[in-house]
Design a protein around this motif. Structure first.
Motif, short mmCIF file in Angstrom:
data_model
loop_
_atom_site.label_atom_id
_atom_site.label_comp_id
_atom_site.label_asym_id
_atom_site.label_seq_id
_atom_site.Cartn_x
_atom_site.Cartn_y
_atom_site.Cartn_z
N ALA A 138 31.68 -51.92 -30.85
CA ALA A 138 31.42 -51.13 -30.49
C ALA A 138 30.97 -50.17 -29.38
N GLU A 139 31.32 -51.26 -27.60
CA GLU A 139 30.76 -50.80 -26.86
C GLU A 139 32.52 -49.05 -26.26
N PHE A 140 33.88 -49.42 -27.34
CA PHE A 140 35.06 -48.81 -27.02
C PHE A 140 34.26 -47.65 -27.62
N LEU A 141 33.02 -47.60 -28.74
CA LEU A 141 33.28 -46.55 -30.38
C LEU A 141 31.90 -45.74 -29.70
N GLU A 142 31.26 -46.08 -27.83
CA GLU A 142 30.13 -44.72 -27.84
C GLU A 142 30.55 -44.40 -26.45
N ARG A 143 32.24 -44.51 -26.76
CA ARG A 143 33.08 -43.55 -24.98
C ARG A 143 32.85 -41.95 -25.24
N GLY A 144 32.13 -41.31 -24.51
CA GLY A 144 32.27 -40.17 -24.25
C GLY A 144 33.76 -39.29 -24.60
N ASP A 145 34.83 -40.25 -24.16
CA ASP A 145 36.34 -39.88 -24.26
C ASP A 145 36.65 -39.97 -25.48
N LEU A 146 36.10 -40.82 -26.15
CA LEU A 146 36.93 -41.27 -27.46
C LEU A 146 37.93 -40.05 -28.19
N ALA A 147 37.34 -38.69 -27.87
CA ALA A 147 38.72 -37.84 -28.94
C ALA A 147 39.42 -37.73 -28.81
N GLU A 148 39.35 -37.59 -27.03
CA GLU A 148 40.18 -37.36 -26.38
C GLU A 148 41.35 -38.85 -26.81
N LEU A 149 41.38 -39.75 -25.97
CA LEU A 149 42.00 -40.91 -26.30
C LEU A 149 42.40 -40.89 -27.82
N SER A 150 41.78 -40.98 -29.27
CA SER A 150 42.07 -40.86 -29.96
C SER A 150 43.46 -40.34 -29.98
N GLY A 151 44.10 -39.61 -29.02
CA GLY A 151 44.59 -38.59 -29.36
C GLY A 151 45.94 -39.06 -28.60
N ARG A 152 45.90 -40.09 -27.80
CA ARG A 152 46.82 -40.27 -26.83
C ARG A 152 47.75 -41.13 -27.23
N GLY A 153 47.78 -41.74 -28.46
CA GLY A 153 49.29 -42.50 -29.22
C GLY A 153 49.02 -43.93 -29.28
N VAL A 154 50.12 -44.98 -29.02
CA VAL A 154 49.69 -46.61 -29.79
C VAL A 154 50.49 -47.05 -28.47
N ALA A 155 49.79 -47.74 -27.92
CA ALA A 155 49.68 -48.79 -26.88
C ALA A 155 51.77 -50.02 -26.94
N SER A 156 52.14 -49.57 -28.00
CA SER A 156 53.34 -50.17 -28.10
C SER A 156 54.39 -49.10 -29.36
N PRO A 157 54.95 -48.42 -29.51
CA PRO A 157 56.28 -47.63 -30.00
C PRO A 157 56.38 -48.00 -30.98
N ASP A 158 56.58 -49.70 -31.39
CA ASP A 158 56.46 -49.79 -32.88
C ASP A 158 55.38 -50.11 -33.65
N HIS A 159 54.38 -49.85 -33.35
CA HIS A 159 53.06 -49.85 -33.36
C HIS A 159 53.08 -48.63 -34.67
N VAL A 160 53.25 -47.83 -34.00
CA VAL A 160 53.21 -46.51 -34.98
C VAL A 160 53.57 -46.44 -36.53
N ILE A 161 54.60 -47.59 -37.00
CA ILE A 161 54.80 -47.64 -38.20
C ILE A 161 53.76 -48.28 -39.32
N ARG A 162 52.92 -48.53 -38.50
CA ARG A 162 51.44 -49.77 -39.01
C ARG A 162 50.37 -48.32 -38.73
N THR A 163 49.95 -47.92 -37.74
CA THR A 163 48.88 -47.49 -37.54
C THR A 163 49.14 -45.75 -37.03
N LYS A 164 50.56 -45.53 -37.45
CA LYS A 164 50.66 -43.81 -37.43
C LYS A 164 49.92 -43.97 -35.70
#
Length: 685
Positions: A285-311
Motif C-alpha cells: 500500500a505504501e509503495f503504490l502511493e509513491r509519487g514516482d510510481l510511473a517512472e519506477l514501473s518502466g525500470r525493468g525487473v529485479a532479476s533478468p529471468d523474472h521477465v518470462i513470468r512478469t514481462k
C-alpha cells in the motif's frame, strides 16, 4: 534476517537412507541443503536459483568418471529429491572451455547427451558455470537483499564495502556459455574468494561441504541485509510473499475481462480468461502511493529471468482510472498492449527479426488502493507472477532508498524475454482442457461436489470449493491436495451466495463455471410437513441456486466473456417419490430455472445446463438409509443400488463426468442430462 536452519541430526536422516558410497552420501547432503535454501522463497523465488555437487562415480565399464549433479528443470529446491539433480559427465563439459563460442542449442544438446540417465530432466542453464567452479558444492540464489545490491548504480563499490576482496564481481552477461567462461576467469584470478556476485543477477557461494556453502548463503545474505538497513533508515523486511490476499476486489473481474479480450485478440476466440492473484500488505500500500510510481514501473525487473513470468513492466492503474468505469480500465489495458507491440517491433528490427511476438497483455498490475496482481494462464502462473511482483516491490524500495534501482537495459531485457531456453520453461506441455478456468462447486464437501471438483481439477481448472461445513471443506481440500480455495458460507443466508462469488472473484479474479450442487433432502408427507421446514427446503434447494446464479451472472457480464451455470437437478424433479415432496418441489423449480436462465442468457454467451441424477451414495442416501430401503424392497444393498436398466450402481464420479461433459459441450444449453443407469419413469421428454 535469514535464519541458519542447518541441523546435523536432520542432515543425518538424509544420509541414512542413501547408499554408503561417497557419491550418494554427498548427493544426499546436497538434497538436504538444497531444501533448506528452497524453504525460504526469499532466496530462490520460483526457480531463481540452483545447486550442484561434484562426485566421482563408475560408469558401465567400471571406469571412474567425474560427475556433476545439478538442479534439473522442473524441480523446486524446497521439495527436490535426488532425481531432481541429474548427473552429467564433467569431462565433456570441461572441454567446452577451449571453444571461443557455443550456441545455446549446442550447449543444451551436449549437456543432455552426457547425462548419466537419458530420461533425466534438462540440467540447469547454468550447468557450465557450476562445472567450471572447482568446489564440491555450489549454491546460486537470488535473495531480495542481493537483488537490491546487484541493481545499485554503484554496485561494485557497495560489494567491496561489504565483502572486501572476499567477493568476485561478475558483469551482467546472459546465462550460458559466455557467462560461465567469464565467471570462471574472474574466479581463477583470485581463488581465495568465498562468493561471486553477478551484477543485475544474483549470488553464488561454494565450499567443500554442503554446510560450508549453505552457511555462506545465509551469512552473506544477512550481511547485505544489515548493510541495506544502515542506508535505509534501519529498514528490515521478512519474506511475506503469498501470504496476504484481500477477501474481495471489485476491480478484478473488470480487469480480467479486459485482459482476456486482449489475449483473445492475440491468440484466438477460444483463449481462456487469465487468472488474477491479488496481494496486499502495508508495504505494498505504501509503495503504490509513491509519487514516482510511473517512472519506477518502466525500470525493468529485479532479476533478468523474472521477465518470462512478469514481462518487463507492470500495468499501472491509478485511482482515477479505477474511479472512472470499465471503459477506462479497458483503455489502460489497450494502451499497455499497444506499447508492448511497439517494444516488440523495435526490438525485432534491432535483432533482424526471427521472433514471434508473445502475448502482449500484462502479467502484473499495480492497482492503487487494491494491491499488486499477478496475472497468468492459471492460478499457479498468476501466483508465480504475484510472488515475484511482491519481491520486486521490496527490491525497488530497498534499492531506491540505498542509492537507486537500475536493472538491465531494454535490449538485454528483450534478449532474455525471447531467449529460447527461458521460453522452453513456460512451454513444457499442452494446456489442459480447463486450464485457466475458474470453477466454483457448491456442496463441495459432499460426495458429488468433491468428485466434481476433482474431475474439473484433473483437467486443469482452478477450483473454489463452497460448503456450509468448515470440517467437510477441510477434508475435501485435503483430498484435492490442498489446491482448492475453500469458501465456508451458508448459501441460504441473505448475502451468502453473493459472498461466495465475491470471495471466489477476489481469489482468482473472476469466475467461469458454477456447479450449483448444494442441497439436502427433507422427508415427510407433504400435507403433514411443518411449513417452516418446507420453506427452509425451498431456501436451500431452490432460492440459494437462484441467488448464486444471479451473483455469478453479474461477474460473467462484467468479464464480458460468457460463462456457464450447471445445476444438480435430481430425479425427484420429474419423478416424485412418496414422502419426498419437500425435496422434489424445489428441485422441479430448479429444473425450470435451468430452462428459463438458458432462454434469457443465451444471447450473452452464458450456457445453462443441469444433471438429473438418482440413487447416489451422497446426502440423502446414507449407508443406514440404503439398508432400510433395501430391506423394505426385500433386496440386497447391492441390488438396490443397481436397480436400473443397466443393473449397475451409479457413483458420484459418474455425475461428475456428466457435469464435465456439459461444460465441454460448447453448443449445448437448456439441457438436462440424466445420470441414473436407466429409469424409464424419470426419463425426460
Amino acid at each position: 534476517m535469514r535464519h541458519n536452519l542447518w541441523n546435523d541430526e536432520k542432515a543425518s536422516q538424509f544420509t541414512a537412507v542413501a547408499s554408503d558410497t561417497p557419491a550418494d552420501q554427498a548427493l544426499a547432503l546436497r538434497v538436504y541443503s538444497s531444501r533448506l535454501i528452497g524453504s525460504d522463497p526469499d532466496l530462490v523465488m520460483h526457480g531463481g536459483g540452483n545447486t550442484s555437487v561434484k562426485v566421482t562415480r563408475r560408469n558401465i565399464h567400471g571406469d571412474e568418471i567425474r560427475v556433476l549433479h545439478v538442479k534439473g528443470s522442473g524441480w523446486d529446491l524446497d521439495t527436490i529429491e535426488a532425481p531432481g539433480l541429474p548427473g552429467v559427465a564433467m569431462d565433456p563439459l570441461m572441454r567446452l572451455r577451449t571453444l571461443d563460442s557455443l550456441s545455446d542449442e549446442d550447449m543444451v544438446n551436449i549437456q543432455r547427451s552426457n547425462l548419466l540417465d537419458s530420461s533425466a530432466p534438462n540440467p540447469s542453464v547454468e550447468t557450465l558455470l557450476h562445472a567450471y567452479l572447482p568446489h564440491t558444492f555450489v549454491d546460486h540464489t537470488h535473495a531480495t537483499a542481493f537483488l537490491a545490491l546487484a541493481n545499485l548504480p554503484e554496485a561494485e563499490d557497495a560489494i567491496r564495502e561489504i565483502f572486501g576482496e572476499k567477493a568476485a564481481i561478475v558483469p551482467y552477461i546472459m546465462p550460458g556459455f559466455a557467462l560461465a567462461k567469464k565467471a570462471a576467469e574472474i574466479f581463477e584470478a583470485d581463488p581465495s574468494v568465498e562468493c561471486m556476485v553477478l551484477l543485475n543477477h544474483g549470488h553464488f557461494t561454494f565450499g567443500e561441504t554442503a554446510k560450508e556453502s549453505y552457511d555462506r548463503v545465509i551469512d552473506h545474505t544477512n550481511r547485505v541485509e544489515e548493510w541495506l538497513a544502515g542506508r535505509t533508515g534501519g529498514r528490515t523486511f521478512s519474506c511475506t510473499v503469498g501470504r496476504n490476499r484481500p477477501a474481495t476486489a471489485d476491480v478484478l473481474p473488470t480487469l480480467r475481462g479486459a485482459i482476456g479480450a486482449a489475449r483473445r485478440d492475440h491468440a484466438g476466440a477460444g483463449t481462456a480468461l487469465p487468472v488474477v492473484d491479488l496481494r496486499t500488505s502495508a508495504t505494498i500500500a505504501e509503495f503504490l502511493e509513491r509519487g514516482d510510481l510511473a517512472e519506477l514501473s518502466g525500470r525493468g525487473v529485479a532479476s533478468p529471468d523474472h521477465v518470462i513470468r512478469t514481462k518487463g513492466r507492470p500495468l499501472v492503474l491509478r485511482q482515477d482510472r479505477l474511479d472512472a468505469n470499465a471503459i477506462a480500465i479497458a483503455a489502460a489495458v489497450a494502451e499497455y498492449t499497444d506499447a508492448y507491440k511497439a517494444y516488440f517491433s523495435s526490438q525485432s528490427k534491432r535483432i533482424g527479426g526471427g521472433k514471434t511476438m508473445l502475448d502482449p497483455s500484462p502479467n502484473v498490475a499495480w492497482i492503487e488502493g487494491a494491491g499488486i496482481a499477478g496475472i497468468g494462464k492459471d492460478a499457479a502462473a498468476a501466483a508465480a507472477a504475484a510472488d515475484i511482483a511482491e519481491q520486486t516491490v521490496e527490491v525497488m524500495t530497498l534499492g531506491e532508498a540505498a542509492g537507486g534501482f537500475h536493472p538491465i537495459e531494454t535490449d538485454d531485457l528483450f534478449d532474455m524475454e525471447y531467449w529460447s531456453l527461458e521460453q522452453a520453461k513456460l512451454a513444457k506441455s499442452k494446456p489442459k482442457a480447463f486450464g485457466g478456468r475458474v470453477v466454483m462447486v457448491t456442496g463441495g464437501g459432499g460426495a458429488i461436489g468433491l468428485a466434481t471438483a476433482k474431475a474439473f481439477a484433473d483437467l486443469g481448472a482452478d477450483i473454489a470449493l463452497v460448503d456450509y461445513s468448515a470440517e467437510a471443506l477441510d477434508k475435501a481440500v485435503a483430498t484435492l491436495g490442498g489446491s482448492a480455495f475453500p469458501v465456508q458460507v451458508d448459501l441460504t443466508s441473505t448475502n451468502g451466495p453473493a459472498d461466495a462469488v465475491a470471495r471466489t472473484a477476489g481469489r482468482f479474479g473472476g469466475l467461469d463455471i458454477v456447479v450449483s450442487n448444494a442441497g439436502a433432502a427433507l422427508q415427510g408427507m407433504i400435507c403433514d410437513l411443518d411449513e417452516a421446514e418446507f420453506r427452509r427446503s425451498f431456501e436451500l434447494n431452490f432460492f440459494s441456486h437462484f441467488a448464486l446464479a444471479r451473483a455469478a451472472v453479474d461477474v460473467f457480464r462484467t468479464q464480458g466473456a460468457g460463462g456457464q451455470l450447471l445445476f444438480n437437478v435430481s430425479k425427484q424433479a420429474v419423478n416424485p417419490g412418496k414422502g419426498f415432496g419437500a425435496y422434489g418441489l424445489p428441485k422441479a423449480a430448479t429444473f425450470f430455472l435451468v430452462r428459463q436462465l438458458a432462454l434469457e442468457l443465451g444471447s450473452e454467451g452464458v450456457r445453462v445446463n443441469g444433471v438429473n441424477a438418482d440413487r447416489i451414495r451422497s446426502g440423502l442416501l446414507t449407508d443406514d438409509f440404503i439398508v432400510k430401503r433395501a430391506e423394505a424392497r426385500g433386496v440386497s444393498v447391492d441390488d438396490y443400488m443397481a436397480g436400473n436398466l443397466l443393473h449397475a450402481e451409479v457413483e458420484a464420479r459418474h455425475v461428475a463426468d456428466a457435469f464435465v461433459a456439459l461444460a465441454r459441450a460448447e453448443r449445448t444449453t437448456a439441457h438436462v442430462m440424466t445420470v441414473d443407469g436407466g429409469n424409464i419413469e424419470a426419463a425426460l421428454r
